[in-house]
Design a protein around this motif. Structure first.
Motif, PDB file in Angstrom:
ATOM      1  N   LEU A  77      13.420  56.726 104.158  1.00 54.65           N
ATOM      2  CA  LEU A  77      12.393  56.004 104.899  1.00 54.65           C
ATOM      3  C   LEU A  77      12.631  54.507 104.862  1.00 54.65           C
ATOM      4  CD1 LEU A  77       9.622  55.948 106.379  1.00 54.65           C
ATOM      5  CD2 LEU A  77       8.550  55.864 104.115  1.00 54.65           C
ATOM      6  N   LEU A  78      13.073  53.997 103.710  1.00 57.71           N
ATOM      7  CA  LEU A  78      13.218  52.550 103.529  1.00 57.71           C
ATOM      8  C   LEU A  78      14.645  52.052 103.725  1.00 57.71           C
ATOM      9  CD1 LEU A  78      10.887  52.262 100.462  1.00 57.71           C
ATOM     10  CD2 LEU A  78      10.441  51.338 102.708  1.00 57.71           C
ATOM     11  N   SER A  79      15.549  52.946 104.066  1.00 58.52           N
ATOM     12  CA  SER A  79      16.945  52.536 104.240  1.00 58.52           C
ATOM     13  C   SER A  79      17.125  51.404 105.252  1.00 58.52           C
ATOM     14  CB  SER A  79      17.790  53.744 104.648  1.00 58.52           C
ATOM     15  OG  SER A  79      18.008  54.586 103.548  1.00 58.52           O
ATOM     16  N   PRO A  80      16.409  51.410 106.413  1.00 64.94           N
ATOM     17  CA  PRO A  80      16.610  50.309 107.379  1.00 64.94           C
ATOM     18  C   PRO A  80      16.341  48.934 106.788  1.00 64.94           C
ATOM     19  CG  PRO A  80      15.427  52.114 108.410  1.00 64.94           C
ATOM     20  CD  PRO A  80      15.514  52.437 106.945  1.00 64.94           C
ATOM     21  N   LEU A  81      15.345  48.844 105.878  1.00 66.89           N
ATOM     22  CA  LEU A  81      15.035  47.557 105.260  1.00 66.89           C
ATOM     23  C   LEU A  81      16.045  47.205 104.174  1.00 66.89           C
ATOM     24  CD1 LEU A  81      13.184  45.099 104.706  1.00 66.89           C
ATOM     25  CD2 LEU A  81      11.866  46.591 103.176  1.00 66.89           C
ATOM     26  N   PHE A  82      16.275  48.152 103.268  1.00 64.17           N
ATOM     27  CA  PHE A  82      17.082  47.829 102.101  1.00 64.17           C
ATOM     28  C   PHE A  82      18.574  47.735 102.409  1.00 64.17           C
ATOM     29  CE2 PHE A  82      13.310  49.246  99.655  1.00 64.17           C
ATOM     30  CZ  PHE A  82      13.178  48.113  98.861  1.00 64.17           C
ATOM     31  N   THR A  83      19.030  48.341 103.486  1.00 65.85           N
ATOM     32  CA  THR A  83      20.440  48.145 103.844  1.00 65.85           C
ATOM     33  C   THR A  83      20.703  46.703 104.247  1.00 65.85           C
ATOM     34  OG1 THR A  83      19.903  48.937 106.070  1.00 65.85           O
ATOM     35  CG2 THR A  83      20.912  50.513 104.549  1.00 65.85           C
ATOM     36  N   ARG A  84      19.654  45.973 104.592  1.00 69.54           N
ATOM     37  CA  ARG A  84      19.796  44.550 104.930  1.00 69.54           C
ATOM     38  C   ARG A  84      19.562  43.656 103.716  1.00 69.54           C
ATOM     39  NH1 ARG A  84      18.616  47.605 109.087  1.00 69.54           N
ATOM     40  NH2 ARG A  84      19.203  46.991 111.216  1.00 69.54           N
TER      41      ARG A  84
END
Length: 409
Positions: A77-84
């Protein structure tokens, strides 16, 4: 960095102790410093014993959550944020879900759950660390955001004020929320500057904007409550959230046909191992902090600040709250004692007491967290973690002063 910091604590304590002896005639300062060494060594063991049970419980539950796929689902769920924000952490890595759970526990002031979850997250991030003795960028960002963690429901501060006879224990709710928001933002910006993170990325801005809107709505909702209702809601929300996580992990494991008891025991064994390895790091950091405090170095700094602002002709009421601010990065128990002493000396609703409560609720025990989290995975070189974390602490203190003058000045 940690080598120089640790040595600096002892050297500063030595200079302050010599000054109190040679200038002030206080020949008992060295006995106090030696006593602090042994007291902190004993306290380190007591803290470790407490961590044994807590870590065993929560790492056991987390093992069930991992095998049930709950942590992995949160990570996706949070991959889009934490990949940045953490580009070296792969999408869907378990560390991302644990980081999120840790932030949520800190926001609700569920300290007994936040620390074990945070240590588990740090261990997961360590599996990706190419230099095991040096903190990675992801670990530094996690630690800085943890030490500057947003506190939405500062239940313990309400409790301290209630115990001291405050007619409205929740009077500092909004000031704490604003100050801790400033601390978290400063910590994020400091790390982003050093690590060259792209905070203007549309995905990051969308997440930050969403969090800001959520906090704004929460402030609007809770600000309209009375003191008793807000205190009751804070306590209920924290306990419900804590028990809901336990039930969610157990039910999730049962539905996925995970042998929950065996999984719990498997994770609990990891908790025992983590707590055992923490002792040397706790002894090192807590002894240095104890000697620094016993030497009077913090008192010297306080009087210097008072003299400077008095010479400038500005209001110096905030100086009476600075002992709590100075002590908080080093020791939570010392800061708590100083907060209560400020309330008793100046009055629970005096400006210094309100400011001290706001500082207590918006900053963290930075050096303790650094010793525990990095010590749990054997990191010896903190790189820019200390500087960024202290930047967040300073922002929280300055914001607390500004907000309290606006609200209570």
């Amino acid at each position: 960095m940690l080598n120089w910091l640790w040595l600096g604590f002892f050297l500063a304590a030595a200079v302050a102790g010599l000054a109190r002896w040679l200038v002030g005639g206080d020949d008992g300062v060295f006995s106090a410093m030696v006593a602090a060494l042994f007291d902190m060594a004993r306290l380190s063991v007591e803290v470790m014993v407490l961590l044994f049970g807590t870590l065993t419980l929560w790492l056991g539950l987390l093992r069930i959550g991992e095998r049930a796929g709950l942590v992995e689902a949160l990570s996706r769920l949070l991959s889009p944020l934490f990949t940045r924000l953490m580009p070296e952490v792969p999408k869907g890595h378990p560390a991302l879900g644990l980081v999120t759970l840790n932030f949520a526990a800190n926001a609700l002031s569920i300290d007994n759950a936040a620390t074990p979850i945070g240590l588990k997250a740090m261990r997961e991030l360590q599996t990706l660390n190419p230099s095991p003795e040096s903190a990675s960028n992801a670990q530094i960002l996690f630690l800085v955001l943890n030490t500057s963690g947003l506190t939405v429901l500062p239940v313990t501060i309400f409790m301290y004020r209630l115990q001291q006879g405050a007619p409205d224990p929740t009077l500092v709710f909004l000031p704490i929320l604003l100050a801790t928001s400033a601390s978290t933002l400063a910590g994020l910006l400091a790390v982003a500057l050093v690590q060259r993170l792209r905070l203007w990325d549309p995905v990051v801005l969308a997440w930050l904007g969403g969090v800001a809107l959520l906090l704004g709505g929460l402030i609007a909702l809770l600000a309209g409550m009375g003191a008793a209702a807000l205190a009751a809601t804070s306590t209920l929300a924290g306990n419900l959230a804590l028990f809901a996580v336990v039930i969610a992990f157990l039910l999730g494991g049962a539905l996925r046909r995970v042998p929950v008891y065996e999984a719990f025991v498997e994770g609990a064994k990891q908790g025992f191992e983590v707590a055992r390895n923490l002792l040397p790091y706790l002894v090192a950091m807590l002894c240095a902090i104890g000697v620094l405090r016993a030497s009077g170095a913090l008192d010297f700094a306080l009087e210097g600040v008072r003299a400077v602002f008095g010479w400038l002709g500005t209001d110096t009421r905030f100086v009476d709250a600075l002992p709590t601010a100075f002590a908080k990065p080093f020791s939570g128990s010392a800061a708590r004692a100083l907060l209560i002493e400020t309330m008793q000396t100046h009055g629970v609703d005096s400006f210094p007491a309100l400011l001290a409560a706001t500082v207590q609720g918006s900053t963290e025990t930075t050096f303790y967290v650094l010793a525990v989290y990095f010590g749990a995975v054997g990191i010896r070189r903190a790189r820019h973690a200390v500087g960024c974390a202290l930047t967040a602490d300073l922002a929280g203190i300055l914001a607390a002063i500004a907000v309290c003058y606006a609200f209570f000045g």
